[in-house]
Design a protein around this motif. Structure first.
Motif, PDB file in Angstrom:
ATOM      1  N   ARG A  51       1.522 -68.980  76.396  1.00 44.61           N
ATOM      2  CA  ARG A  51       2.513 -68.098  76.419  1.00 44.61           C
ATOM      3  C   ARG A  51       2.951 -67.521  77.604  1.00 44.61           C
ATOM      4  O   ARG A  51       4.189 -66.428  77.204  1.00 44.61           O
ATOM      5  N   PRO A  81      -6.759 -67.868  61.501  1.00 47.80           N
ATOM      6  CA  PRO A  81      -6.208 -68.424  60.293  1.00 47.80           C
ATOM      7  C   PRO A  81      -6.060 -69.888  60.212  1.00 47.80           C
ATOM      8  O   PRO A  81      -6.602 -70.900  61.185  1.00 47.80           O
ATOM      9  N   THR A 140      -4.635 -72.979  60.348  1.00 45.51           N
ATOM     10  CA  THR A 140      -4.294 -74.238  60.916  1.00 45.51           C
ATOM     11  C   THR A 140      -5.519 -74.349  62.038  1.00 45.51           C
ATOM     12  O   THR A 140      -5.246 -75.448  62.844  1.00 45.51           O
ATOM     13  N   THR A 141      -5.309 -72.770  62.595  1.00 43.42           N
ATOM     14  CA  THR A 141      -5.837 -73.065  64.159  1.00 43.42           C
ATOM     15  C   THR A 141      -7.663 -73.520  63.289  1.00 43.42           C
ATOM     16  O   THR A 141      -8.562 -74.043  63.438  1.00 43.42           O
ATOM     17  N   ARG A 183      -7.849 -77.243  62.699  1.00 39.20           N
ATOM     18  CA  ARG A 183      -7.352 -78.008  64.065  1.00 39.20           C
ATOM     19  C   ARG A 183      -9.134 -77.929  65.541  1.00 39.20           C
ATOM     20  O   ARG A 183      -9.042 -79.059  65.777  1.00 39.20           O
ATOM     21  N   GLY A 212       9.431 -74.044  66.880  1.00 42.05           N
ATOM     22  CA  GLY A 212       8.971 -75.165  67.225  1.00 42.05           C
ATOM     23  C   GLY A 212       9.422 -74.554  68.843  1.00 42.05           C
ATOM     24  O   GLY A 212       8.996 -74.902  70.244  1.00 42.05           O
ATOM     25  N   ARG A 271      10.484 -71.051  69.779  1.00 45.14           N
ATOM     26  CA  ARG A 271      10.217 -70.099  70.181  1.00 45.14           C
ATOM     27  C   ARG A 271       9.227 -70.084  72.142  1.00 45.14           C
ATOM     28  O   ARG A 271      10.561 -68.499  72.259  1.00 45.14           O
ATOM     29  N   ASP A 306       4.134 -62.927  68.842  1.00 47.71           N
ATOM     30  CA  ASP A 306       4.196 -63.605  67.734  1.00 47.71           C
ATOM     31  C   ASP A 306       3.254 -62.529  66.791  1.00 47.71           C
ATOM     32  O   ASP A 306       2.972 -61.234  66.993  1.00 47.71           O
ATOM     33  N   LEU A 335       3.213 -77.031  63.336  1.00 51.58           N
ATOM     34  CA  LEU A 335       3.523 -76.411  64.805  1.00 51.58           C
ATOM     35  C   LEU A 335       4.169 -75.255  64.473  1.00 51.58           C
ATOM     36  O   LEU A 335       3.921 -74.299  65.493  1.00 51.58           O
ATOM     37  N   LEU A 382       3.495 -72.698  61.712  1.00 49.76           N
ATOM     38  CA  LEU A 382       2.707 -71.778  61.955  1.00 49.76           C
ATOM     39  C   LEU A 382       1.566 -71.771  63.279  1.00 49.76           C
ATOM     40  O   LEU A 382       1.230 -70.187  63.008  1.00 49.76           O
ATOM     41  N   GLU A 383       1.606 -72.486  63.987  1.00 53.87           N
ATOM     42  CA  GLU A 383       0.635 -72.627  65.077  1.00 53.87           C
ATOM     43  C   GLU A 383       1.431 -71.347  66.141  1.00 53.87           C
ATOM     44  O   GLU A 383       0.356 -70.800  66.729  1.00 53.87           O
ATOM     45  N   GLU A 384       2.741 -71.927  65.827  1.00 52.79           N
ATOM     46  CA  GLU A 384       3.414 -70.464  67.055  1.00 52.79           C
ATOM     47  C   GLU A 384       3.387 -69.064  66.575  1.00 52.79           C
ATOM     48  O   GLU A 384       3.215 -68.011  67.188  1.00 52.79           O
ATOM     49  N   GLY A 399      -1.119 -68.515  64.674  1.00 48.66           N
ATOM     50  CA  GLY A 399      -1.713 -69.614  64.855  1.00 48.66           C
ATOM     51  C   GLY A 399      -3.216 -68.660  66.058  1.00 48.66           C
ATOM     52  O   GLY A 399      -4.679 -68.549  65.459  1.00 48.66           O
TER      53      GLY A 399
END
Lengths: 299, 299, 299, 299, 299, 299
Positions: free
Chosen positions: B42, C24, C26-27, C30, D159, D161, D179, E34, E36-38, E41
Motif C-alpha cells: 500500500r 478478519p 478472509t485473511t 487465506r 479493487g 483503491r 483502510d 478481493l 474485503l481484503e482491500e 483484510g
C-alpha cells in the motif's frame, strides 16, 4: 535393500492396494475453482436465457461403456461450488467398475445449476475414469501370484497431477514419486554431469533426504552393475527387452527394487510380471488414456 | 536396507554436504511477492514524503555477530521486485560464515527503492541466517569420523518451509521429508489405527510409492523389535536416552537407518554421533532459531 | 500532542487492553489455506495407508509448559478446511494463561482428518502462543501505576504479520503501525535525504494522511530537540541508555509521545516504565519468540 | 493535538503537495494482470484475424478535453505485460495538466500488441485522470492563503483503491486513512455501542496503535464538546452547514484537527476553507468522477 | 443476416428482457474477497476497540433517491464472507425500482460484523445500482413499439466487468461482447492493417468461431457499402448524425444488424429508435454512472 | 443467415486458416507457473545433488514420429521461468509439420536449468502437438473444393482450454465458442425447460448479446424444421447419419450454418464435407488426442 518376498507380495495379497485414496480438500477446491472459472466464470448465456430460475431438474450420470469410476467427489465439488443446494448421491464409488448403462451418480435441484456445472464435471470424470480404467486393465494383466506394481510417471497433464495420481490409485495402480523433490531418480544426464554412475549415486546418497530411496535409471547391464555396486536402492531398466530384463533380475538378486519402463504395453505385462519385475511404470496411464464415454441423462 | 558404512560416511567425507542448494525461481518469486505485498503493498508514506525520487543511495548489509549467511538470493529478489534498476552484489555467499562486521552484500541505486525493500529483505535474512547458523552449530558438533546427519523436521514456519529447508541445507544440515506426501513416517496414532506396528508397516509398504522409505517411530525397544521384524527401512527413536539409543543401535545392526529425535540439544550431539546414530532430527533448527543481528548501513 | 495523564492511564486501568482482538475471516482463511497446501496439499501417504477412513479419534491439545494461549481460532480454521465435520471445542481462550498440563482445546471426528491437520495447527499455535507468552512477560514487567505500552515492530515473519500482531494483542501488548503505509516513521535515512530533521518532519506533515501521527526516530538529544521544534507528534529514542531516556523525557514534557526501542530486554522494562516512557517497542516479541511446547494427546 | 498554523500552512506553501507519489510495483503488476486477464486473457480474435503479426504501428494517447493526467505508468505496465518490446514514452507526467489535443503518451511497436492493450490502458487512464481532474478542481477552489486539504474517503471502487488514492494525490489532494486498520474513525454506531462519545474515545485510545490519531465523527455541537473533552485528536463534522462549522471551529480552537464531510460540492469549498477547516473529505472524488475523454490516435 | 421484425420485437414485447440474470458463484466470491481484503483484510481497529464482541445490531439499507436496485446478492456475499451468522433479507430484488426511502435489504446479527462489511457492501451497491439506474433511464427512453436495444461496451471498470454487465442487464439493457475473444468487432485500425474493409471482413469470417457474428465499425456511408458488400453481419455506425443514420438504415435494409455508438445521450435515444436502429451501445452506462445514494440506517 | 459461398470458401482458399494464432502473455505465464510449481516448486533433489551449478548443456527437442508441432512458445516460457539465461531457438514453428527425427527446438545453458524444466516442457508439447496433429489429420481429410471447417468443442482438459484451442488452430482447425458465455448453443434440456424449440430460440434472441449467433442442436428433422422456422442462425445436427445429414442440408438451404457433431471419425469427414456441411465439431480433437512422441536429446 533386500527385497523380502513377503513384503512385495503383501501389496497385492493383503488386499490393501486401494486403501481409500483421497484428494486433500484444499487441492480439490482449488483445481475445481480454476476449471469452473474457465468454463462458467463469465456466465452461461444460453441457460440464463432459456431456463427459468425456478425450474427443477434431475439427472443421472451414466456409464456408456464398461469402465472404472473415478471423480465422483470431484463432480460433487463442482456442483457444490456452482450451487450448494444441489443434492448429489453417488451410486458407484471411485475405484469400482461400472457396466455400460450403470448410473454412477444422481443429481437433483435447480435445472440451471445442473446445466451450469455439467460440462466441467463430465470433463473431469471422463478423463479420470479413463485413467482409472486403463490402469485397472494393466493391473488385471498381472498374473495371480505375481507381486508386480503398475505405477504412473511424471508424464501427467499440467495442473492435474494430483487428480491423475488419484485416478491411478483408484485403478489399483501405485504412484511413482510426486515431483522432482519427492525422491531421487538418476537419469543419463545426471550420470553424465556427475561423471559416473558411482559418483552420481554417492552424491545423491549424501545429499538427499534419508527418507528417499535412490533410484538409478540404467540402459545396459554394465550400467546396472555399476549402479548395484554403488548401492542403488532401486534400478530402472529403461527400454530393456524381456531377455535383458531376465538377465538384469538375475544380476540384481535381493539387492534392489527392479522397475521397468519405456513404452510398456498391456500385453507385455504378464511376461514382465512373471520375470519378477517389481514395478512397471507406464506414462501412457496418464498421457494417453483419453476419455471414456460418460453422459448426463435427464429424467 | 543394509546400512553400508561407505555410504553413510560419504555424505560428510565426500565434501558434498552442501552441493549448492537452490530455491526454484517460481517459489522464490511467489513468497517474496507475498512478503512485499504485506509490508509495502500500500505504499511507503514516509519515504514518499521525505525522499526525492532522484536521490541515490548505497548501503551495505552487515553482520553484527558471527553467523552463517543465508538468504542473499532472496534479498536480491526482494530488491528486484521493488526496482529492477537496483544493483546488488553479494560479498558472502549463502552457506558461508561471516564474522561480526563483515559486509554480506552491497546495494546501490534509488534511495527510495532501497528504503522500500530494506525491512522485508532483513526480515528474511535475519531469520534464515539464524536457521543456518543454528544448523551449522549442530553440524559442527559432530565429531570427526562420525557420519551422523543433522536434519530438520516439519516444524517449520507456515508459508516459509521451502526457505527454511534451504537454510538448513546452507547450514550443512539435511532435509527430512518435505511434506506429508513425500515419504512415510508411521507414528503412534498410525500404529494404533492400524492395530499393530506390523500391520501399519505392511499397509504402508503396500500403499506408498516404492521411491519412499518406510520410517517407523518407536518409543520402546519392544516397538523397535516389531518395526525391524516388519521390515521398516528406518526407525525413529523418540525421546530415547543415550543408554537406550545404544541398545537400539545394537538391535538394529545393519537392518535400518537409525534416526533420533525429541528435544535433542547441541551438547548431546557428540555422544549420539559416537553411538552411531545416522540422523538426528531437530525441530528447533527451524521453530526456535530466532533471528541473528544483521543490519543495513548506509554509506 | 499533549500527553493527558488520564488517557495514558486508561489503556491499562480501564482493563480494556485486550478488547477481544480478532483476525478478519478472509485473511484467516487465506493464510491457513497456504499453510495446508504446503504440508498436506499433495496428500498424507502414511495416514492414507494406515488409517481406515471410518476410524474416529479424539484428541486434546495440551500445554506442556505455562503459556499464554494464542491461535485457537486458527486451529479451528485449519481443521475446518481439512474436514468440516470435525468437532472442536476451545477450553482456554486466546489471551488466557494455561498451566502446564492444561487442555487448551479438544477435537474429535475422523482420525484421518485430525492427523492431516495436526502439524499445521501445532505449527501455528506453538509459534503464536510463544509470541503471546513473551509479550505477556513484558507487559507484566510494567510496575503498577505506570502507563507504558509494550508494542511490536515490523520485524515479523514474512507472510504471518496479521497473525503475529494478533498474538501481541493477545499477550496484552499493542501494535505499532501495520506497514509502511499505515503511519509515518522518519528514520535516519529519511532525515539524510530530506536534509534535516525539520525538513523531513515538515514534508511528512504536508504529505501524510492527517489521520497519521508523525513519529521521528532520534539518536541524540540534539536530534530530539530538532524533532520537537519541528512538531513531531511522537519521538522514538533509538538505543538510548536510561540516563539519556530520563533527560529526553524531561525535554519532551507534554509535547510528544515517547517511544523507546533498540534491543530492550524484559529486565529493563520496569525502569523505563518508571521513567515515564509511553511505548517500548520490541522486535524480539515476534522475531525471537521461538515456540512454546504444545502437543496433541490422543485419548 | 494543538493545530500549529505553520504546519497546516506548509502543506500547500512548501510546494510539496505532490511529492512524486508512486504505486508499489507488486501492486501495480497485480491489478494490471487482473485487468488484462479480464479483457484479453482469452485472446483478441479480431486482431488475430485481421492484423499480420509483423505489422508495426505508432499511436498517440491524446487528451480530448482539458484534464489532469493520471495513469501513464499504469498504461506502461499494461503494454509491458502485453508485449515487452513495445516502446512507450510519456509526454505529460502524472499530475500535470494537459490541454485538449495534447499528446499524453506515444507508443510504437507491434500493431497487434498495441490493439491488444489499448482498451485496458484507456479504461484505467480515463477513470484515473477523471479522479485527478476532479480533485484538482477542488484543490484549486481553495483560496490563496488558506491551508485546507482536500481528501478522499473509503468510497473507492472495489479493487482499485490503491490506484484511486494515487489519482487523488496526483490531483493535489490528500489521502484519508487507507483502510479500516490504518487509523481510528469513530462513527455514530461505535458511539452507540460504546455507550458514549467519551467511552468510545477512551477505548480507542487504549486500544489503537499510538501512531494513529483518534478521529471522532460528530453530528452536533454537543457531541463535538464531548469529543473534545474526551481528547479526540481530530473531529469530523458530518453534514454541518457553514454557520455550524464556524461555531464548531470556534469551539475547537487549537485542540483538534477539523474535518468536514458530507456531500461537499466544489462551490462550497472556498467558504469552508476561509472558515479555517483543515480537511474537506469528499467521497465523490472517487465514486462519481466518471471518465474523461482520452483516445488513442494512430499515425 | 435478415433482420426479421418478429425477432427484434420479441426482446421487448415478450417481456423477457430481464430473465433473471445471475453472477456465477465462483466469480462472485473471488471479486468480493478481493474487495474485503482491500478494506478489512488487516482488521477494523475502531470497531475492535469500541464495540463489544457480543453486541447485536440491526440495520436497513435504504435508498435515499429513486433508483433501480442492483447488488443485493453481492452484499449478501460480502456479509457472508465477513460472518456466516449474519441474517440478511432482501426487500427489493435486483432489477426492481426503489423509491427514495425504501428499504432495500435488512441485516441483523453481530454489530461488529455489520460494521466490518458495511462500506464494502455499499461501495458495490451504490456503483452497480447507479449503472442499473442509468441503463433503465435509457431503456425507458425507447418509444413503445420500437425494438431497439440499449447495450454496454467494454468501457467497464477494470476488475468489475462481470458485475457491471450484470448491472446493465438488471437495468433492462443488453450486453455487448464480453471481451476481445467473445466476438469479432472490426475497427479502423483492423481495416488499415488488413488493407480494406473487404479484406478485413473476409479474414475475420475465415478465422473466427462460426458462433460469432462479424461486426464492422464504419465511419462513412462508403465504408458501410463496403462492409455490406463484404457480408458483415452487423455494422456499427460510429458517430453518425441522425440524417446519416437514416440513410444508413435505408442502405442496410435486411442485410445486417445496425448498431449506433459514439457519445449517444439519453435524449437522442427516441429518435434513433424510431429510425429503426437495432442496438445503441453506450460506454457511459458503465464508465460514467457514478454512484447512487444508498445508506445503512441502524435501528 | 444466408450462407454466401464466397465466404465459406474463403476460409480455406484464402490460405488464412492459420493466421498466426497466439496465446496472450498473461495467460501463458499463469498456466506455465502452475505447471512448474506442480513439478519443480519444491526443488529437484536429483539434479541439485548430481549436477554442478556451473555445468553447461545443450539439448535438442526432437520429433520421434511425424507430427504437427505445437507449444514451442510454451516451452520457451517454461524455460524462461526456470532460468532467464537459457538460450532457446525454435527450428520448426507451431503449426508446421515435422518429420520423425526432426529437431523442433534447441536449448542451451545451465544443465541444471534444462533438467529442471525438461519434463514440464515435454508434458505440454507432447500433448498439444498431439492435438494439432490429430486436428491436421481431420482437416486434411476434407476434399479439395469443400469448404467445411473442423472445430473443437468444450470437451477440453480442465485448466488447459486456452492452450488446447490454440493447438486446434495450429492444426488448421477452428475454435467453437470459448465458454458458456461466449455464444448461445441451445441443447435438449434448454428446449425442454423453455417448452419448445421456438420458445427457446426466441428467448435466446431476446437475451443474448447481438454479437452471438444462435445455434440450436437438433436430433430430428422435425426439430430442425422448428429451429429454422424460429430463425436459428446455425443448427447442430446431433448424431445424424449421412442420409439424414443430406436431407437436413436440403431443408436448410441458405437459411443457416450447418454443424454436425457426435463421434465423427476421420474417415467420415470426406462424405460429410461433400454433402456441404459447414462445420464438423469433434470433441476427440482435445479429449482423446493423447500424446505424440517428442524427446529431449542431449548433445
Amino acid at each position: 535393500m533386500p527385497r523380502p518376498t513377503c513384503w512385495v507380495t503383501c501389496w497385492r495379497e493383503a488386499g490393501c492396494s486401494i486403501n481409500t485414496p483421497v484428494i486433500p480438500k484444499t487441492t480439490l477446491q482449488r483445481i475445481v475453482t480454476l476449471a469452473l472459472e474457465e468454463d462458467l466464470g463469465r456466465g452461461d448465456v444460453t441457460t440464463e436465457a432459456c431456463v427459468d430460475v425456478a425450474t427443477r431438474g434431475e439427472a443421472m450420470l451414466r456409464a456408456r461403456q464398461p469402465l472404472v469410476v473415478c471423480g465422483t467427489e470431484i463432480a460433487r465439488e463442482v456442483f457444490r461450488q456452482v450451487d450448494e443446494d444441489l443434492v448429489l448421491s453417488v451410486c458407484v464409488a471411485d475405484g469400482s467398475k461400472a457396466d455400460a448403462g450403470a448410473t454412477v451418480l444422481e443429481i437433483s435441484g435447480s435445472a440451471r445449476s445442473i446445466l451450469n456445472g455439467e460440462r466441467v464435471a463430465l470433463n473431469f470424470m471422463q478423463r479420470l475414469s479413463a485413467v482409472a480404467t486403463r490402469t485397472r486393465t494393466c493391473v488385471d494383466a498381472i498374473p495371480p501370484g505375481c507381486a508386480t506394481r503398475i505405477a504412473d510417471t511424471r508424464k501427467t497433464t499440467p495442473g492435474l497431477r494430483a487428480f491423475e495420481r488419484y485416478a491411478v490409485r483408484c485403478g489399483g495402480g501405485h504412484n511413482h514419486r510426486e515431483d522432482l523433490a519427492a525422491a531421487v531418480l538418476i537419469k543419463d544426464n545426471h550420470i553424465a554431469a556427475a561423471g559416473s554412475v558411482r559418483e552420481a549415486i554417492e552424491r545423491a546418497k549424501a545429499y538427499a533426504p534419508h527418507s528417499s530411496r535412490i533410484t538409478c535409471e540404467v540402459d545396459s547391464l554394465e550400467q546396472l552393475d555399476d549402479a548395484l555396486t554403488a548401492g542403488a536402492d532401486a534400478v530402472l531398466l529403461d527400454n530393456f527387452d524381456d531377455a535383458s530384463v531376465a538377465r538384469a533380475i538375475a544380476m540384481v538378486g535381493e539387492r534392489a527394487i527392479v522397475e521397468v519402463s519405456g513404452g510398456v504395453e498391456a500385453k507385455r505385462i504378464p511376461d514382465l510380471a512373471r520375470l519378477g519385475v517389481d514395478v512397471i511404470s507406464i506414462g501412457a496411464l496418464t498421457h494417453s488414456a483419453g476419455a471414456v464415454d460418460l453422459g448426463l441423462d435427464w429424467r
